[in-house]
Design an enzyme around this catalytic site. Structure first.
Site, PDB file in Angstrom:
ATOM      1  CG  HIS A  47       4.187   4.644  -9.236  1.00 30.31           C
ATOM      2  ND1 HIS A  47       2.823   4.561  -9.048  1.00 30.31           N
ATOM      3  CD2 HIS A  47       4.560   3.446  -9.761  1.00 30.31           C
ATOM      4  CE1 HIS A  47       2.404   3.368  -9.428  1.00 30.31           C
ATOM      5  NE2 HIS A  47       3.426   2.675  -9.868  1.00 30.31           N
ATOM      6  N   GLY A  51       0.143   0.677  -6.007  1.00 29.00           N
ATOM      7  CA  GLY A  51      -0.882  -0.124  -5.352  1.00 29.00           C
ATOM      8  C   GLY A  51      -0.334  -0.926  -4.186  1.00 29.00           C
ATOM      9  CG  ASP A  81       7.028  -0.414  -8.974  1.00 32.81           C
ATOM     10  OD1 ASP A  81       7.374   0.108 -10.059  1.00 32.81           O
ATOM     11  OD2 ASP A  81       5.905  -0.905  -8.787  1.00 32.81           O
ATOM     12  CB  ILE A 121      -1.252   7.091  -9.200  1.00 32.92           C
ATOM     13  CG1 ILE A 121      -0.555   6.027 -10.062  1.00 32.92           C
ATOM     14  CG2 ILE A 121      -2.208   7.938 -10.028  1.00 32.92           C
ATOM     15  CD1 ILE A 121      -1.511   5.027 -10.699  1.00 32.92           C
TER      16      ILE A 121
END
Length: 286
Positions: A193, A211, A188, A208
């Site tokens: 991120h 998830g 990803d 961040i």
């Protein structure tokens, strides 16, 4: 309307081939925090190839070249802006244990399109099978803000009741400062991120955590705490992404066992007053 539900649901599944090696599994495990302490036998089953057991969350990254959740936005009948997209939830069903290395055929399609009024929800289903049969079925719920309101099926409305009483077990798991940088190597590459400028543009003061990384950290905690460290016992694992995690924070993972074979889980960010990050989380096991 950018989402043509009838056209999207009628589209033929997209099939492909994926493959993975022990190195891919080891990298995923490190990306969700395995290996601390490095010589702990309980951790070596995730970090040493000669003892390797595969955590089921690896299914969400297997075949790192696969398009992932964003791939659901390039299907027929779907034309939306990435800035309006949120990864809302994940539901993984295991048909049998994932081998430490192998190849599989995947089939991807939209299983549902729901009209939530202020948003549309796309349920992107990926099914994987090898020569011995089905391996897993993975549903990603993709929220597209501002694309609802066409009078379509609203989808499920009921949510699980919150777990009652005090949790049976509570554990805390620190998130490394470089956790997102390590996890993204499993496939990803969203700069949200990693790149502070992209994060600020998206409304966050810094990058961040993915998830699905939080999803994997919580899954490992449950397997290690309540399932005797045996990932093959997991049959399904579902969650709703309720908030963000910043690398360097601590996750508080609370677990309840309301009935045999079921674990209810809630995950919060300790440093922000247990702000919810995973809710409606249920693991089914043998």
């Amino acid at each position: 309307m950018p989402i043509d539900a009838a056209k999207a649901l009628a589209a033929e599944p997209r099939t492909g081939e994926i493959g993975w090696t022990r190195k891919d599994v080891l990298l995923y495990h490190l990306g969700i925090g395995a290996g601390v302490p490095a010589t702990d036998p309980a951790e070596l089953r995730y970090t040493l190839e000669s003892k390797l057991r595969v955590l089921p969350g690896f299914a969400t990254v297997a075949g790192a070249g696969a398009p992932g959740v964003i791939g659901g936005l390039s299907l027929p009948g779907v034309e939306v802006e990435l800035a309006r997209v949120l990864h809302g939830g994940q539901h993984l069903r295991l048909h049998r244990p994932i081998p430490a290395e192998g190849t599989a055929t995947t089939s991807r399609r939209l299983a549902a399109v729901w009209d939530k009024g202020s948003a549309a929800v796309l349920v992107l289903r990926t099914e994987a099978a090898d020569r011995d049969g089905p391996l897993w079925t993975d549903d990603a719920q993709i929220f597209v803000r501002g694309e609802g309101g066409w009078g379509g099926d609203r989808g499920p409305r009921a949510r699980p009741e919150p777990p009652a009483g005090e949790p049976e077990r509570t554990v805390e798991r620190p998130v490394r400062e470089d956790q997102a940088l390590l996890y993204r190597l499993s496939g990803d590459w969203n700069p949200l991120h990693a790149d502070p400028d992209v994060a600020r543009t998206a409304g966050f003061h810094r990058p961040i955590l993915h998830g699905l990384c939080t999803y994997g950290i919580a899954l490992k905690a449950v397997v290690d705490t309540l399932l005797d460290g045996d990932p093959d016992r997991v049959r399904s694992y579902a969650t709703r992404f309720a908030g963000v995690v910043y690398p360097g924070e601590t996750l508080r993972i609370r677990m309840w066992r309301p009935v045999p074979g079921t674990v209810r889980i809630a995950v919060g960010a300790v440093e922000r007053g247990d702000a919810p990050v995973l809710t409606d989380t249920v693991l089914q096991h043998t």
